[in-house]
Design an enzyme around this catalytic site. Structure first.
Site, short mmCIF file in Angstrom:
data_model
loop_
_atom_site.label_atom_id
_atom_site.label_comp_id
_atom_site.label_asym_id
_atom_site.label_seq_id
_atom_site.Cartn_x
_atom_site.Cartn_y
_atom_site.Cartn_z
N ASP C 59 45.86 32.26 21.70
CA ASP C 59 46.02 31.86 23.10
C ASP C 59 47.03 32.78 23.78
O ASP C 59 46.90 33.11 24.97
CB ASP C 59 46.59 30.44 23.22
CG ASP C 59 45.68 29.38 22.65
OD1 ASP C 59 44.46 29.60 22.60
OD2 ASP C 59 46.19 28.32 22.25
N LYS C 185 39.27 15.47 12.64
CA LYS C 185 38.19 15.39 13.63
C LYS C 185 36.89 15.20 12.87
O LYS C 185 36.67 15.87 11.86
CB LYS C 185 38.14 16.68 14.46
CG LYS C 185 37.21 16.59 15.66
CD LYS C 185 37.22 17.87 16.50
CE LYS C 185 36.31 17.70 17.71
NZ LYS C 185 36.17 18.95 18.49
N GLU C 219 44.37 12.87 17.36
CA GLU C 219 43.97 13.04 18.76
C GLU C 219 43.17 11.83 19.19
O GLU C 219 42.25 11.40 18.50
CB GLU C 219 43.14 14.32 18.91
CG GLU C 219 42.68 14.53 20.34
CD GLU C 219 42.03 15.89 20.58
OE1 GLU C 219 42.55 16.90 20.09
OE2 GLU C 219 40.98 15.92 21.26
N HIS C 222 39.42 12.42 19.15
CA HIS C 222 38.81 12.62 17.84
C HIS C 222 38.57 11.29 17.13
O HIS C 222 37.51 11.09 16.52
CB HIS C 222 39.68 13.55 16.99
CG HIS C 222 39.77 14.95 17.52
ND1 HIS C 222 40.50 15.93 16.91
CD2 HIS C 222 39.21 15.53 18.61
CE1 HIS C 222 40.40 17.06 17.61
NE2 HIS C 222 39.62 16.83 18.65
N ASP C 247 48.14 14.20 19.87
CA ASP C 247 47.32 14.82 20.92
C ASP C 247 46.79 13.70 21.81
O ASP C 247 45.94 12.91 21.38
CB ASP C 247 46.14 15.58 20.31
CG ASP C 247 46.51 16.98 19.86
OD1 ASP C 247 47.68 17.38 20.01
OD2 ASP C 247 45.62 17.68 19.36
N ASP C 257 32.79 16.38 22.28
CA ASP C 257 34.24 16.32 22.47
C ASP C 257 34.57 16.55 23.95
O ASP C 257 34.41 17.65 24.46
CB ASP C 257 34.86 17.43 21.61
CG ASP C 257 36.37 17.38 21.58
OD1 ASP C 257 36.96 16.40 22.07
OD2 ASP C 257 36.96 18.33 21.05
N ASP C 259 37.60 15.77 25.72
CA ASP C 259 38.96 16.20 26.08
C ASP C 259 39.29 15.87 27.53
O ASP C 259 39.84 16.70 28.28
CB ASP C 259 39.12 17.72 25.85
CG ASP C 259 39.34 18.07 24.38
OD1 ASP C 259 39.83 17.22 23.62
OD2 ASP C 259 39.01 19.21 24.00
N ASP C 289 46.36 17.27 24.82
CA ASP C 289 45.34 18.24 24.43
C ASP C 289 44.06 17.84 25.17
O ASP C 289 43.24 17.10 24.64
CB ASP C 289 45.13 18.19 22.92
CG ASP C 289 44.11 19.24 22.47
OD1 ASP C 289 43.61 19.98 23.34
OD2 ASP C 289 43.81 19.32 21.28
#
Lengths: 391, 391, 391, 391
Positions: C59, C185, C219, C222, C247, C257, C259, C289
């Protein structure tokens, strides 16, 4: 069981160019395979025994191509079709890849985007007619929302109807021998997609000005993503005389759209789907909409494409054997399956006569009927035996 | 936000007798609560502010009652209605509890069971007319299969159509002011149930002889069990002018049928459902089909029933405030939500004119349109703020 | 409820650079937003009230950068941290985007890929130490399979253990004050991912040579993708003293997913998660996240980031009010919630004494206990009232 | 493939008495079958080729029986075992049917219920020892919640640990040769059940005082209900040396607990599960926990029980053929499957040496590795061919 499952053109197998051409880009990963020349794809598929190809406009002619590039591409492509004898049995429009469609196409809140989507589709209908495709599939991948606040669903259905009414008028005006097939999907890439299942699409079609011109293109994986019985959905579409086209693939339950090769997930369900299609005399293409696994190299792509056809042929042979097996026929009868085709009222029987029949109610022995044998487990295990090749 | 969420008859809340009367028997456990007298239920619900009750024939009159017991029960029940002013706004038939229906009712492979199911339903339609119920709900809980081998789905849909055609003819003949509402559900108690979603039911209705007499009765939990967006489904039913009745409750995703009290699961979705119903001017009953938790004692039943109504009233007030909030209106406009109601073609515009409009395609700046603001996150967060009472 | 939900550094909110930096590329669509400069992201997040950032190596430093580019990038980035006071509280490794990881990283069938993955991770651990991150998250997005034939799961777990044992040895050798957090996940981008839930990750950790150095980074989305109760999972991680990092985001059930921003999906569950974290004294970062919707323009990104923090603060205030409400405390007691903290055996009681206590069995009135009030519906509705701001 | 799939005692098949004895009561329907005499069940199962039976205390000895009735029942039952040579390989406790457990057993908020649950279990452990069962399964069907407000999950895990610690102490004190196996399930009959998956149960076991005495009893259907890969879960349990017992059945994805006969749902997954069990040398019972369809009459029960064993034997033969097929072995090698068993570090290699190996990183050609063939589709299709009997 011998190994004679080699496809021929008479099997009417077709593939989307985007299937074998998928480069393996996913939400978490970059492409693993180079772009595939559609001309090469046509040749390889023909060699494997396929009969036809299908594509989105942008699969063949890159988005934004100028007129000259477009013509050159089409010329090369037509030559490949001529050389191989492959047909273009279906065409569809890409209304989802470019950012312009990020909030929808026919149902985008932005009217200029809606107008652009209509124009892109109309242009593609001309191409379909030009290439002899008689089925025009419409998958509204971006027609949906992630927020209930941000989409007026009833207005969206109005706009969706407006679009299909326009398309039907257009092909009528032009005299194109084209029918439309709506492809339902519950979600992905939008949080919720409009017309999420076969049922919703069939219901929508009934509200159009020309329902007779529009049917469905159900996909095995998409119905699975709503947790629904795949064979049941296809059967309702057949019952409504709306099974205009099909997308065969595989999906392991409720998760991201996997587009596995046909048969790779629920084998028993795949068997019963093939059995239904063959028994019902479905005459359209056996069309595969799958993605070779991202991990595969270019040769793995063709292995997976060949496997789709092989599995269909194996299951078709099994379905035939299943229907021909005397013990199965006896077991079907013991389970009462054929009896369901008999109307519940006797020929000519009125409601008054039903009400006057004491054997139907007053004298009916509900306790005995509650104890009757239904013989479902035996029948289902016979199916398993056939699928497993254990009889 | 003050505490004025006390229901009145004008709110048109109704409850199934089987909801507050559920004894808590589940697949792994025995009943935790004694049977509930329907007369007592009517009184308690009336005291809580409900307007009506609904029931399956067998909820009120135990299966197998003789004529005298039936009349006595009805007399007591009518008296309770008279005393409380409660209405019977809907009636439905139990075609699932008794073993006779173990393999289906209208679509049982056994024809004698199908005939019995028709008779049981016709008798119950008479009762509906007698008690003034104008909606007759049909949930085909046992119309389905666990094995794809054991049910000819197309034949089953033929039989299902036969049944509804008979019912429509019957109420027409008798002059009953009754409409039918089909309740879709994807599964449970059968592995897969026919007409699994709102969409499939709407599509089925279009194949009937009298589609105008039949609509849907969608249940929040049932649509959730197919992973579908609840508000979207109700909106499509409204769009098709088929939302004849509703079942409000809660469900946490894909698992067994939970029938939680309304609002207890997905609060945001519940808000948008109430917003839709109120904005669309839905005039039917606000009907709750839930089960007080098995762990509750008899008093907990009434706490949960009251909570269903309270939550609806809170969400209704919030929906009203949401629609009235100037910042929300501005945010809706910024997200283009109202623009979707504008037809994509201009008034009187022809397809030829659309094709001739270069601003729609040739001059349309797709890149700029791809970068445009859509303002969905802001709008959605405003909704969250309203739901949370944070503005 | 006033509008004071403005985050400060003391709230310990952090964001992945990949969240606000997500360009909106999805399986069916191209990027809608330009790449985001991490330095700009740090400044914008700091302005919004965030406390920290997190990132995958790639990143910040594009895959394949040479040493000079790497150093230049790090220098600029460190300057941004210094200017804003933002911390790097966690670092993680990208072992999923490049095609080299298409069949796995630590558990790829190809050993040379496994070795490369170890090296890439070790290098990144050095960077974590250099930047002062004390948590090193490991999400094994490509550690899985689509075919049960193609992955020896037990061998894969051996290799996964080998990797974590190496990492623990490495930070011990180097004296880095770093702990690891495994992010479970269930699927996507692989058909099935190893260590699919909090439970599986906790169980795996117990097989390591240094379980004390490894925890989990669950998460919200997840766990939701496995249909599990999010709060329950976090609670079990806390119970095992393994909640090293979190997360926060949103997900509508079983699908791709999503998010979504925190709170955007299941509001009630989000409330109880915040309540758990605050009540348990969780001291780690409140780390988001999420992915701003693909349809958003660059400004929409910051709106959604701010909304994540705002929703957390609102829910935190509500959780505090919930715990402080006398009626709630009374309702918790009436539901017996605090009683569960009392051991089932009396202090010092032996099994023999339990067996000898007739009140525990021989004289225990099971029927009366079966009828007892549990008062759950009332308590749950009180929670709803708090969430809705209706009391 | 011949038809020699007739079970013998050496195949170690066992059935729960509650499976063939299920009367077909479901949430929407009354019993369709009369109660089954356990003695008759033992005889019928023995005739079909089974080796053992298992039961909950209340399956054999009705809840509330007095001592004399208990002894009489046990005597008859022991005689049936003696006559048939059937073994009781596992016993489990019913802590879910009676209303007393409506809010939990070991984790009920009410301490007196918890004490009662401990006593009921301890008594049943004595019975297990008496009958020679060496596995004691614990399914906590009611240990969970529908409301996040009403259960302190960390306290519940404390109480769950307290219970298992007591049981381990008890069998140690008594010198019983018994091990425990926890059966995970994500939901139903509770909205969310504690220890919802294999992973969560394994993680929990690690917190016990005697983890070596406790393993798991995973069920095919239960893992499927969390959308997880069944074979993966069993493999992790084997890897942790915790696969003490198994429950074989079938389940179509995320819906109510179907308990279909083994193989009736996901055939491919069933094949790979059998392959794993056989390849791993799993030595426990092949135990079926299924429900003959409610629609079946009493004879259909035995048809379905026989079918469970038949399908296992067919799949076992196929798994053997699959492992023996030279082309499969070559394809496994081409996919690198055996290579995963090779440690990633060379024998004796240190981290420093790994860091110093330029072929592992600096000279590693990631692009070439990204393009490598993985040959998964070919391998997976070979598996399909074996399952279908097409080679």
């Amino acid at each position: 069981m011998g190994d004679s499952f080699v496809p021929t053109r008479d099997d009417h197998f077709s593939f989307g160019l985007w299937t074998v051409g998928w480069q393996g880009r996913d939400p978490f990963g970059d492409a693993t395979r180079a772009p595939l020349d559609p001309v090469y794809a046509v040749h390889r598929l023909a060699e494997l025994g396929a009969w036809g190809v299908t594509f989105h406009d942008d699969d063949l002619i890159p988005f934004g191509s100028d007129e000259a590039a477009r013509e050159a591409t089409l010329k090369r492509f037509r030559a490949a079709l001529d050389e191989t004898g492959m047909v273009v049995e279906m065409i569809t429009t890409n209304l989802f890849t470019h950012p312009v469609f990020k909030e929808g196409a026919f149902t985008a809140n932005d009217r200029s985007v809606r107008r652009y989507a209509l124009r892109k589709t109309l242009r593609n209908i001309d191409l379909a007619a030009e290439l002899g495709a008689q089925i025009f599939v419409a998958w509204g991948g971006r027609e949906g929302a992630e927020s209930d606040a941000a989409k007026d669903v009833r207005a969206a259905l109005d706009r969706m109807k407006e679009a299909f009414d326009i398309f039907c008028d257009y092909v009528t005006e032009r005299g194109y021998p084209i029918k439309f097939a709506i492809e339902p999907k519950p979600n992905e890439p939008r949080g919720d997609i409009l017309l999420p299942t076969i049922g919703h699409a069939l219901a929508f079609i009934n509200e159009l000005e020309h329902p007779e011109m529009v049917g469905v293109n159900p996909e095995v994986g998409h119905e699975t993503m709503a947790g629904l019985n795949v064979m049941h959905g296809y059967a309702q579409a057949l019952w409504a005389k709306k099974l205009f086209h099909i997308d065969l693939n595989g999906q392991h339950g409720l998760k991201y759209d996997q587009d596995l090769r046909f048969g790779a997930a629920d084998l028993k369900s795949s068997f019963f789907l093939v059995d239904l299609l063959e028994a019902a005399g479905y005459e359209g293409a056996r069309h595969f909409d799958f993605k070779p696994l991202r991990a595969e190299d270019p040769e793995g792509v063709w292995v997976s494409a060949a496997a789709c056809m092989r599995t269909y042929l194996i299951l078709r042979a099994k379905a035939k054997a299943w229907r021909a097996d005397a013990e199965v026929r006896e077991a079907l009868a013991a389970a009462g399956v054929p009896d369901l085709s008999q109307p519940t009222l006797a020929p000519g029987e009125t409601i008054a006569e039903l009400l006057a029949d004491p054997t139907a109610y007053e004298q009916f022995d509900v306790e005995a009927a509650g104890r009757r044998a239904t013989n479902i487990e035996r029948l289902d295990q016979l199916a398993l035996d056939h699928i497993l090749g254990a009889r």
